[in-house]
Design a protein around this motif. Structure first.
Motif, PDB file in Angstrom:
ATOM      1  N   SER A  37      26.835   0.829  27.103  1.00  0.00           N
ATOM      2  CA  SER A  37      27.752   1.776  27.747  1.00  0.00           C
ATOM      3  C   SER A  37      27.433   1.902  29.231  1.00  0.00           C
ATOM      4  O   SER A  37      28.340   1.874  30.078  1.00  0.00           O
ATOM      5  N   THR A 370      46.719   4.944  21.689  1.00  0.00           N
ATOM      6  CA  THR A 370      45.480   4.168  21.760  1.00  0.00           C
ATOM      7  C   THR A 370      45.250   3.626  23.163  1.00  0.00           C
ATOM      8  O   THR A 370      44.133   3.684  23.688  1.00  0.00           O
ATOM      9  N   ARG A 371      46.304   3.090  23.773  1.00  0.00           N
ATOM     10  CA  ARG A 371      46.162   2.573  25.133  1.00  0.00           C
ATOM     11  C   ARG A 371      45.829   3.692  26.111  1.00  0.00           C
ATOM     12  O   ARG A 371      45.015   3.516  27.033  1.00  0.00           O
ATOM     13  N   LEU A 374      42.152   4.543  26.018  1.00  0.00           N
ATOM     14  CA  LEU A 374      41.336   3.626  26.818  1.00  0.00           C
ATOM     15  C   LEU A 374      41.456   3.942  28.309  1.00  0.00           C
ATOM     16  O   LEU A 374      40.465   3.884  29.047  1.00  0.00           O
ATOM     17  N   GLN A 375      42.670   4.277  28.752  1.00  0.00           N
ATOM     18  CA  GLN A 375      42.844   4.685  30.148  1.00  0.00           C
ATOM     19  C   GLN A 375      42.031   5.934  30.458  1.00  0.00           C
ATOM     20  O   GLN A 375      41.432   6.057  31.535  1.00  0.00           O
ATOM     21  N   PHE A 377      39.279   6.866  29.011  1.00  0.00           N
ATOM     22  CA  PHE A 377      37.872   6.480  29.110  1.00  0.00           C
ATOM     23  C   PHE A 377      37.548   6.010  30.523  1.00  0.00           C
ATOM     24  O   PHE A 377      36.532   6.401  31.112  1.00  0.00           O
ATOM     25  N   MET A 459      39.152  11.425  25.644  1.00  0.00           N
ATOM     26  CA  MET A 459      40.035  10.326  25.294  1.00  0.00           C
ATOM     27  C   MET A 459      41.245  10.823  24.515  1.00  0.00           C
ATOM     28  O   MET A 459      42.189  10.069  24.261  1.00  0.00           O
TER      29      MET A 459
END
Length: 492
Positions: A37, A370-371, A374-375, A377, A459
């Motif tokens: 990480s 889901t996308r 990730l953005q 994050f 998230m």
């Protein structure tokens, strides 16, 4: 070097606690997740720093390297603990005081809302916020912790921004001292001192003292909670410190409601790493009880004020919908908030409408959700510029008369991000360098557990770099490992 040949140790000298070795699979898992990480975040942060700021970010990188090397000098280790702590507190306080006194600032956006609510609190001892869009007024919109403390300060010294900033300076200075204490308990005096200097010089915590939001006080209460946890809960499995830890997390929850469920991942960590399941469960229950004892009176107040169940603040529904809608990019979505405000005459409606619209959108758009996660994050970890942006850039956009040139506003953000890049890289290198010891000592593992928890939360909800504010000082402890003195140990 192979894993079996890794016989070297940094200077990690925790006191001789009871057995702190977790199950082998667990220690290796936490270490592996932490290393990869940090490595991934370093790549993101380095690329972002270079892409956004170019060469000005290198000044922040150079500054971080200089601080890291200077903090590890032997001269800083020779002073007595009392002398060193006085010098540390003076350094942290003076840097923050200079920032507040020398950089012109007027609160804007959310920080203006906090300031106004604090002024109202000082006069009427009630919490009421008028919607930015629409004509509704809400009794539970904001968490009460920071507003109440500002109300106390404003009632004593008048509704002056400087009064709230001085409170921030006190919180932030004590947070730096807390980082020394945690680093010392986890890894020994040397690492404690190095990590405290890194935290004292951390630009985001210095600029943060200018702002009137939740960031500075929430960091203090989290660090204080971890002081109880690392010292007596993790080490000796004592129950009274578990209660005190929960109380601190409860106060933190009234400032930043994302703290509310933190005993769950900490409790799971204890269950998996202690080898004493009953004691771990009991400690987690008592920690949760301490948190509930602080939060429950406010929840009851919300019931009396609204006639419904709102644990802490009614803005949670809007925050969820703002982060999950057709126009969402992961952070704040103005259109979503306006939609929720326009259709919400009271707090209960605000919670219900925001939550229902968010859940409906998520159910209808699982791939997009889901996308977006990730953005979020990436938004959460890729830079450390946002506190500086709020402190020296956004306020000057709204109040041009403050007069700081754009060049210096950008350099402040670049410097903060460059320093952050060094801390992340040093943390990754330190975790790799001391891998054998870190895998077999759970005293530090609460740091990645907290990082994972807050990352997952953001998230789902709104995500910005400012939401990792309270975690970066903990990462300074891991960064300090890279310059801990090495020494050989025998075969085990």
């Amino acid at each position: 070097m192979s894993d079996d040949d890794d016989r070297s140790s940094g200077e990690i000298e925790p006191p001789q606690f009871i057995n702190l070795e977790p199950p082998r699979w667990y220690g290796r898992s936490i270490w592996t997740v932490t290393l990869f990480s940090l490595a991934f975040i370093f790549i993101m942060s380095f690329l972002s720093a270079w892409w956004i700021y170019g060469r000005p970010a290198l000044f922040g990188v150079a500054f971080g390297v200089v601080v890291l090397l200077a903090a590890s000098g032997d001269r800083l280790m020779r002073a007595s603990t009392v002398t060193w702590l006085i010098a540390l507190a003076a350094l942290a306080l003076l840097l923050r005081l200079a920032c507040v006194m020398l950089i012109p600032y007027l609160p804007c956006a959310d920080f203006k809302v906090y300031h106004d609510a604090g002024a109202v609190m000082a006069q009427t001892w009630t919490l009421g916020v008028r919607a930015a869009a629409g004509n509704s007024s809400y009794r539970c919109f904001l968490p009460p912790g920071q507003i109440f403390s500002m109300g106390v300060v404003y009632s004593l010294f008048g509704p002056h921004v400087l009064a709230a900033q001085i409170l921030n300076i006190i919180y932030s200075t004590l947070t730096v001292v807390g980082i020394w204490y945690l680093g010392r308990k986890m890894f020994g005096e040397r690492i404690g001192r190095i990590s405290a200097v890194l935290a004292a010089m951390l630009p985001s915590t210095i600029f943060g003292c200018m702002l009137l939001g939740a960031e500075v006080p929430e960091a203090f209460w989290l660090v204080l909670a971890m002081c109880f946890y690392v010292t007596a809960v993790e080490r000796d499995h004592l129950l009274v410190p578990a209660l005190l830890c929960g109380i601190c997390l409860g106060v933190g929850s009234l400032i930043r409601p994302t703290y509310l469920l933190l005993p769950v991942p900490i409790g799971l960590h204890m269950l998996l790493s202690w080898g004493r399941a009953r004691r771990a469960i009991l400690s987690a229950v008592i920690m949760s009880a301490g948190l509930a004892a602080v939060v429950a009176p406010w929840t009851y107040r919300n019931y009396l004020a609204t006639g419904g169940f709102i644990v802490i603040s009614s803005n949670a529904g809007g925050v969820l919908y703002s982060a999950n809608n057709d126009k969402a990019q992961g952070a704040y979505t103005q259109e979503a908030w306006e939609c929720v405000f326009d259709n919400s005459p009271d707090d209960l409606a605000l919670m219900r409408i925001g939550r229902e619209r968010a859940f409906s959108w998520i159910k209808a758009n699982p791939g997009r959700f889901t996308r977006l996660a990730l953005q979020k994050f990436v938004l959460f970890w890729h830079t450390d510029k946002e506190i500086a942006w709020w402190a020296v850039y956004q306020t000057h956009e709204e109040h041009p008369r403050l007069g700081i040139p754009v060049k210096w506003r950008m350099r402040a953000q670049a410097g903060s991000t460059g320093y952050y890049v060094v801390m992340i890289l040093a943390g990754a290198l330190g975790v790799w360098r001391l891998r054998r010891q870190l895998r077999t000592n759970r005293s530090w593992m609460v740091i990645p557990i907290m990082c994972m928890y807050f990352t997952v939360v953001h998230m789902v909800f709104e995500s910005q770099g400012k939401y990792h504010y309270m975690l970066v000082p903990f990462l300074c402890i891991l960064a300090a490992l890279v310059v801990g003195k090495r020494k050989k140990i025998g075969h085990i």
